[in-house]
Design an enzyme around this catalytic site. Structure first.
Site, short mmCIF file in Angstrom:
data_model
loop_
_atom_site.label_atom_id
_atom_site.label_comp_id
_atom_site.label_asym_id
_atom_site.label_seq_id
_atom_site.Cartn_x
_atom_site.Cartn_y
_atom_site.Cartn_z
CD GLU A 79 -1.45 -0.07 3.61
OE1 GLU A 79 -2.19 0.92 3.64
OE2 GLU A 79 -1.54 -1.00 4.42
CB CYS A 111 -2.51 -4.43 6.52
SG CYS A 111 -1.93 -2.84 7.09
CB THR A 152 1.50 2.69 15.21
OG1 THR A 152 0.77 3.62 14.39
CG2 THR A 152 0.94 2.74 16.62
CG HIS A 233 -2.72 -6.45 10.54
ND1 HIS A 233 -1.50 -6.24 9.94
CD2 HIS A 233 -3.26 -5.23 10.75
CE1 HIS A 233 -1.32 -4.94 9.79
NE2 HIS A 233 -2.38 -4.30 10.27
CG ASN A 276 1.58 -1.38 10.83
OD1 ASN A 276 1.69 -2.47 10.26
ND2 ASN A 276 0.44 -0.71 10.87
#
Ligand code: HMG
Length: 388
Positions: A79, A111, A152, A233, A276
């Site tokens: 992405e 994701c 994050t 995830h 992440n």
């Protein structure tokens, strides 16, 4: 015949910011990050690094073993797209010297798309069992400065070779899905950072888990008790802990807090210090599980919950293959993580503000990555990659 993940390898940048440093600058209690969201460090991409260089580095150990001619399809999930038309995987195809008979395509759904790529790869292999499909997921997570999402961020890529009679994890054909048009996290084409409704996104993640699990139970004979470990995830570690607690409650299972934690804790170790990596994060979590669990996981069933904002959730399952440890790249990954350099807050800001110029001029990029592939510059809107 079983189909699944034959080999897996990941890559992340050689720079990281300790979230203690971020907390100090913000005047926040570092425990909010270390305990509250369960993250310690976040990877920051070098100025000469992007999804293509990270993807190539992730896949290199696999291609060195199997040979570039062996791959019939490359599915690239991201992405952090660098072009609206050309698939980023085509640059990777050249950098890795893959066959001109290998097809390449890019997939997108936040994701989740690495899981779509994995399932499509399994379908291709089921149809033609002697073929090998390379699935790569590569992303750089970026949020605006001074927003709750900032802590994050992260970056990383994972590469998986999908084959028949795999050496790591055989993937079951049954999946449970939940798709819903929601605006929890998105990035319009004109922005380089994501927009997010943070608290809402965590609620939608949990809703999608419940719905995807219920759908999985409708199509599969497997019940909660059949699973030994769960990979979620991982936007941040606490999210997986909350998700797992919810799944346990939903199934009315009598597990102590320690027993619940033991089902997920080894999946969190790498992501806690990488951050992440969007599409790559659940599969870096799987690598962490396989490489760090002392117990022999051979024959154990793993539950996977893949989530992509916007949103698609998918619950699916797989079984760890006997002898899997022989096919892991544990030492390589641990050396990669140990060799990273901590950066101070001002260097973090420099890396954060670094953008590929969009003026069509000629630009050279400072050397920063210690990986095998560099984004050396850009000229006439064409990215120039080199092998070091
Ligand atoms: P926030 O609002 O700043 O944090 O951001 P908070 O105030 O809710 O605190 C977080 C936790 O830390 C709380 O615990 C606090 O109690 C605790 P909880 O109630 O959740 O159990 N806390 C402390 N603990 C110990 N000591 C302290 C302390 N202070 C507070 N001193 C938020 C949190 C997740 C909203 C933010 O980080 C964010 O917006 N992140 C980005 C969005 C995101 O990651 N969403 C996850 C679900 S969506 C998803 O996973 C998809 C995604 O990967 C994208 C894609 O699909 O492409 C994001």
């Amino acid at each position: 015949m079983s189909v699944g993940i034959d080999e897996i390898s990941f890559y992340t940048s050689n720079y990281y910011l300790d979230l203690k440093t971020l907390a100090e600058v913000q005047g926040t209690d570092p425990e909010k990050y270390y305990t509250g969201i369960g993250q310690e460090k976040m990877g920051m991409a070098a100025p000469d690094e992007d999804i293509v260089t990270m993807a190539s580095s992730a896949a290199l150990p696999l291609i060195e073993r199997v040979g570039p001619e062996a791959v019939s399809t490359l599915l690239f999930a991201t992405e952090t797209g660098i072009d609206q038309s050309k698939a980023a995987g085509i640059y990777v195809h050249r950098l890795l010297g893959l066959s001109s008979n290998c097809r390449v395509v890019e997939l997108k759904q936040a994701c989740y798309s690495a899981t779509a790529a994995l399932q499509m790869a399994c379908a291709l292999v089921a149809r033609k069992p002697d073929c090998k499909v390379l699935v790569i997921a590569s992303d750089i997570a970026r949020y605006d400065l001074d927003t709750p999402g900032e802590a994050t961020q992260g970056c990383g890529a994972v590469a998986m070779l999908i084959a028949s009679n795999p050496r790591l994890v055989s993937i079951d054909p049954e999946v449970g899905n939940h798709t819903e048009d929601v605006m929890d996290f998105w990035r319009p084409n004109y922005r380089s950072t994501a927009l997010v409704d943070g608290k809402y996104s965590t609620k939608i993640y949990l809703k999608a888990l419940k719905k995807a699990w219920d759908n999985f139970r409708d199509v599969s004979d497997l019940a909660f008790g059949d699973f030994s470990r769960f990979c979620y995830h991982l936007p941040f570690s606490r999210m997986a802990q909350k998700a797992h607690q919810q799944l346990v409650r939903h199934n009315k299972v009598g597990l102590s807090a320690d027993e619940q934690e033991a089902q997920i804790s080894d999946t969190l170790l790498y992501n806690r210090i990488i951050g992440n990596s969007y599409t790559a994060s659940m599969y870096i979590g799987l690598t962490s599980l396989l490489e760090n669990t002392e117990e022999d996981l051979s024959g154990k069933r793993i539950g996977f919950f893949s989530y992509g904002s916007g949103c698609v959730g998918e619950f699916f399952s797989g079984t760890v293959v006997a002898g899997y440890r022989e096919a892991l790249h544990t030492e390589y990954h641990q050396a990669l993580l140990a060799a990273r350099r901590e950066i101070e807050h001002d260097e973090y800001l420099q890396l954060y503000r670094n953008q590929v110029p969009a003026d069509g001029g000629e630009h050279r990029f400072a050397e920063g990555t210690t990986g095998r592939f560099r984004l050396a510059g850009i000229a006439h809107h064409k990215r120039e990659y080199v092998i070091c």
